[in-house]
Design a protein around this motif. Structure first.
Motif, short mmCIF file in Angstrom:
data_model
loop_
_atom_site.label_atom_id
_atom_site.label_comp_id
_atom_site.label_asym_id
_atom_site.label_seq_id
_atom_site.Cartn_x
_atom_site.Cartn_y
_atom_site.Cartn_z
N GLY A 143 -6.60 1.40 1.04
CA GLY A 143 -5.51 2.48 0.90
C GLY A 143 -5.64 3.75 1.85
N ASP B 37 -6.73 9.25 -5.85
CA ASP B 37 -5.89 8.63 -7.32
C ASP B 37 -4.54 8.05 -6.94
N ARG B 38 -4.06 7.85 -5.66
CA ARG B 38 -3.07 7.20 -5.29
C ARG B 38 -3.32 5.77 -4.97
N ALA B 39 -4.58 5.47 -4.68
CA ALA B 39 -4.96 4.09 -4.48
C ALA B 39 -4.96 3.08 -5.96
N ASN B 40 -4.92 1.85 -5.60
CA ASN B 40 -4.92 1.11 -6.85
C ASN B 40 -6.31 0.74 -7.12
N ALA B 41 -6.52 -0.12 -8.29
CA ALA B 41 -7.78 -0.37 -8.64
C ALA B 41 -8.53 -1.30 -7.55
N ALA B 42 -7.99 -2.11 -7.15
CA ALA B 42 -8.47 -2.96 -6.01
C ALA B 42 -9.11 -1.93 -4.92
N GLN B 43 -8.08 -0.98 -4.45
CA GLN B 43 -8.45 -0.12 -3.29
C GLN B 43 -9.56 0.78 -3.58
N ARG B 44 -9.71 1.30 -4.92
CA ARG B 44 -10.73 2.09 -5.16
C ARG B 44 -12.12 1.29 -5.33
N MET C 74 0.84 -1.31 0.01
CA MET C 74 0.21 0.04 -0.04
C MET C 74 0.83 1.33 -0.02
N PRO C 75 0.33 2.34 -0.72
CA PRO C 75 1.21 3.65 -0.46
C PRO C 75 1.27 4.16 0.80
#
Length: 183
Positions: free
Chosen positions: A64, A15-22, A2-3
């Motif tokens: 995230g 926007d810094r979250a990946n696709a799964a997190q979004r 995770m970031p």
């Protein structure tokens, strides 16, 4: 992985979250998702937070989001209560939104802070003492706009809880009380 939050002044954005997190964030902001997360997430956050020495929670991994552990004193019981909440870095400290997943009532921690604004925050392997101050005016609006960037689902929760206001609370560092470290 995770970031990580770079610093207390650099906000984490959606926007810094990946696709799964979004996807998890979208699900969590839906009616069924809010119901599930309100009943399950906090049960996972605490053990993961302890197991990772304060580095992660279930919500920080899955969605995230910048999660902090907020310890308040119970308004009725007088007992110390620790709950995971989304923490929004601000210039003045950390801000939290009393959305309670858009449910009918404010979260218990909001009532606890209203009764006793002294609290403790744990995040990123650090623990520090804070005083809670409700944000008003321009400060409140700035925090709300930042909250929507970090977690757009707040707007959905606000609509579901239109019968009551969201409260934006700033957890200002308490220079008069010593900070501690976890563990």
């Amino acid at each position: 992985m995770m970031p990580a939050m770079a610093s207390s002044t650099e906000p984490i954005t959606y926007d810094r979250a990946n696709a799964a997190q979004r996807f998890v964030r979208r699900f969590a902001s839906s009616g069924p998702g809010s119901w599930v997360f309100a009943r399950v997430a906090h049960r996972l956050d605490k053990p993961i937070y302890r197991a990772t020495d304060g580095r992660h929670t279930a919500a920080s991994w899955l969605a995230g989001l910048p999660i902090l552990m907020l310890t308040t004193t119970g308004a009725k019981s007088g007992k110390r209560r620790t709950v995971p909440v989304v923490g929004l870095p601000t210039d003045e400290g950390m801000a939290v939104i009393a959305s309670n997943y858009g449910q009918r009532h404010h979260p218990a921690w909001f009532y606890n802070l209203s009764s006793d604004p002294s609290a403790e925050v744990g995040m990123d392997e650090r623990v520090w003492k804070v005083n809670a101050v409700e944000a008003e005016g321009e400060r409140r609006e700035r925090i709300w706009q930042q909250a929507l960037k970090v977690y757009p689902g707040y707007s959905t929760k606000e609509k579901r809880a239109a019968h009551r206001p969201n409260h934006e609370i700033v957890l200002e560092p308490d220079a008069d009380r010593d900070a501690t470290s976890p563990g």
